[in-house]
Design an enzyme around this catalytic site. Structure first.
Site, short mmCIF file in Angstrom:
data_model
loop_
_atom_site.label_atom_id
_atom_site.label_comp_id
_atom_site.label_asym_id
_atom_site.label_seq_id
_atom_site.Cartn_x
_atom_site.Cartn_y
_atom_site.Cartn_z
N HIS A 201 0.82 -1.08 -0.18
CA HIS A 201 -0.10 0.05 0.00
C HIS A 201 0.78 1.10 -0.08
CE1 HIS A 201 -3.80 2.31 1.02
NE2 HIS A 201 -2.98 3.10 1.42
N CYS A 202 0.73 2.13 -1.08
CA CYS A 202 1.62 3.25 -1.08
C CYS A 202 0.95 4.38 -0.77
CB CYS A 202 2.20 3.33 -2.49
SG CYS A 202 3.37 4.43 -3.03
N PRO A 203 1.11 5.13 0.22
CA PRO A 203 0.29 6.26 0.52
C PRO A 203 0.77 7.63 -0.30
CG PRO A 203 2.12 6.00 2.22
CD PRO A 203 2.20 4.65 1.27
N GLY A 206 -1.57 7.23 -2.86
CA GLY A 206 -3.05 7.18 -2.56
C GLY A 206 -3.84 5.80 -2.86
#
Length: 481
Positions: A201-203, A206
């Site tokens: 999961h890459c913030p 997003g």
């Protein structure tokens, strides 16, 4: 109702007004009124923690603050570069510098938005029926494994083993999605979804990075690395050229934006380039970030542990990850939610039935309330209700009862046998009360054969039995004389 003059004169024709149950104030009609139901899209009832825009076309994670920071950094740095550095560099060196920078900028923005706004490969959750069936299967398996041991036996974990290219792979059960995850899938705790070929999961983008957007994520970080290095290199070139003309301090005063660009690029280039190199290694070995962190295919586990997804060739692995066919989305987020199957409306002839069974519906075919035909046959029985009864009543005559010539063997048993079944059928239905029904004439004349003697109006149940019996007895006596 008054009879006509003279013996045998016809009675005045009468008609009954239509009986309607479609009044707007009727409480029987309200449950069957059609309600306008607005169909919902599937993204409106999506169970995961995601945000949707443009009627479900854009799908992102709920935490998008860091994504906006990424946009601001790219837009501001590139905008300052095109506004303060490119005019000087195009005059002093070549006009190709802003052109190449524009191509890199648009490629970075395109891959970023494609990564952030797309479905990463979310797996649909099991329906209640599928989940119940799977739970039943798991329960039976655990009972078989437990056997008859009652002392402290713990059932085995909910996993399945599959064989992929000679390597045993365990499929774990997801208690949230109620499914056994496919190989390489994992559940994202931030988005609350199981993602196919989950990478991480890459913030910064997003969104989750999975099977359907991994290639765009890799092209984004790779192109961003080139853009960052490109801007940093030509910003330094700009400052050096100005320093040779006016001095270093004057060059910084003439172009303060170049200082800000150089600082941002200097601190970001190391992480971006390092991330690009790491994912290049993962693509060449056909691994995911999740598998690499867990050491799923590390040689330290066992000598026979190997990556079953690798093709054994770096070029083939890269082509498989970047040039392979893009799988379609499995969640159909813009589709319409299927409404519940409507219950079939029971056949009725103006009567609204609540909770009626099929047998009750079949029993509804009984004798009518008032006859609109001149004769009644047992096959002609219809359901009473809101159907209009507008045919005129049968003509009745007055006079002394005379025995019909065609029926010399009429007996009271025959007359009662014809009347009793009709009475039993009528007892289970609603009819007009004696007050609502028209008054009967004084005497009923029977001047036709038996098939026409049934042409009479049934006005009540028990109150008219004695009248029919007396008439039949009188006819029997006359026939015997």
């Amino acid at each position: 109702m008054t009879p006509g003059g003279g013996d045998g004169g016809p009675m005045k024709d009468c008609e009954y007004s239509q009986i309607s149950t479609h009044s707007s104030s009727s409480p029987m009609e309200s449950p069957h009124k059609k309600k306008k139901v607005t169909s919902k899209r599937k993204w409106e009832v999506f169970p995961g923690r995601n945000k949707f825009f443009c009627n479900g076309r854009i799908m992102m994670a709920r935490q998008t603050g860091v994504f906006y920071l990424t946009l601001v950094l790219i837009l501001v740095t590139s905008g300052l570069f095109f506004a303060f550095d490119c005019p000087y560099l195009s005059d002093q060196i070549t006009p190709a510098i802003p052109a190449v920078g524009a191509v890199l900028f648009f490629f970075v923005m395109g891959t970023l938005l494609r990564t952030s706004f797309s479905d990463p490969g979310v797996l649909p959750r099991a329906t209640p029926d599928e989940a119940a069936d799977l739970e039943r299967q798991i329960g039976n398996t655990e009972e078989i494994a437990n056997g008859s041991n009652s002392g402290g036996y713990r059932p085995p974990p909910r996993t399945k083993e599959v064989l992929i290219n000679g390597q045993t792979v365990k499929l774990k059960y997801c208690f949230t999605c109620k499914i056994f995850r496919p190989p390489r899938a994992s559940h994202c705790s931030l988005c609350d979804n199981c993602v196919e070929r989950f990478d991480h999961h890459c913030p910064w983008v997003g969104n989750c990075v999975g099977k359907r957007n991994y290639r765009f994520f890799y092209m984004f970080i790779l192109s961003l690395s080139f853009l960052t290095v490109f801007i940093f290199a030509f910003v330094i070139t700009h400052v050096i050229l100005r320093s040779q003309q006016t001095g270093f301090l004057n060059a910084l005063k003439d172009s303060p934006a170049s200082v800000l660009e150089a600082v941002v690029c200097f601190f970001s280039v190391w992480s971006i380039v390092g991330l690009s190199g790491f994912h290049t290694y993962l693509i060449s070995s056909n691994q995911t970030t999740n598998e690499d962190i867990k050491g799923s295919w590390s040689n330290k586990r066992s000598k026979e542990n190997f990556n079953p997804y690798s093709y054994g060739n770096i070029f083939t692995n890269c082509c498989s990850a970047l040039c392979g066919p893009l799988s379609p989305s499995l969640i159909d987020r813009r589709g319409f939610v299927q409404p519940d199957t409507p219950q079939p409306t029971p056949p009725s002839n103006g009567i609204t039935m609540y909770g009626a069974t099929q047998s009750q519906s079949n029993m509804a075919a009984a004798t009518p309330l008032l006859q609109s035909e001149s004769s009644i046959n047992s096959e002609d029985l219809r359901l009473p209700g809101k159907t209009s009864i507008s045919a005129p009543c049968a003509t009745l005559t007055l006079g002394q009862p005379t025995p019909p010539p065609s029926l010399p063997n009429l007996t009271s048993e025959t007359g009662l046998a014809d009347m009793i079944p009709l009475k039993e059928d009528l007892e289970s239905h609603q009819f007009l009360t004696p007050e609502e029904a028209p008054s009967p004439p004084g005497m009923l004349a029977i001047g036709s054969p038996m098939r026409h003697s049934r042409t009479m109006h049934i006005l009540s149940l028990a109150s008219q039995d004695s009248l029919h019996e007396d008439s039949v007895r009188g006819l029997v006596k006359l026939s015997s004389v």
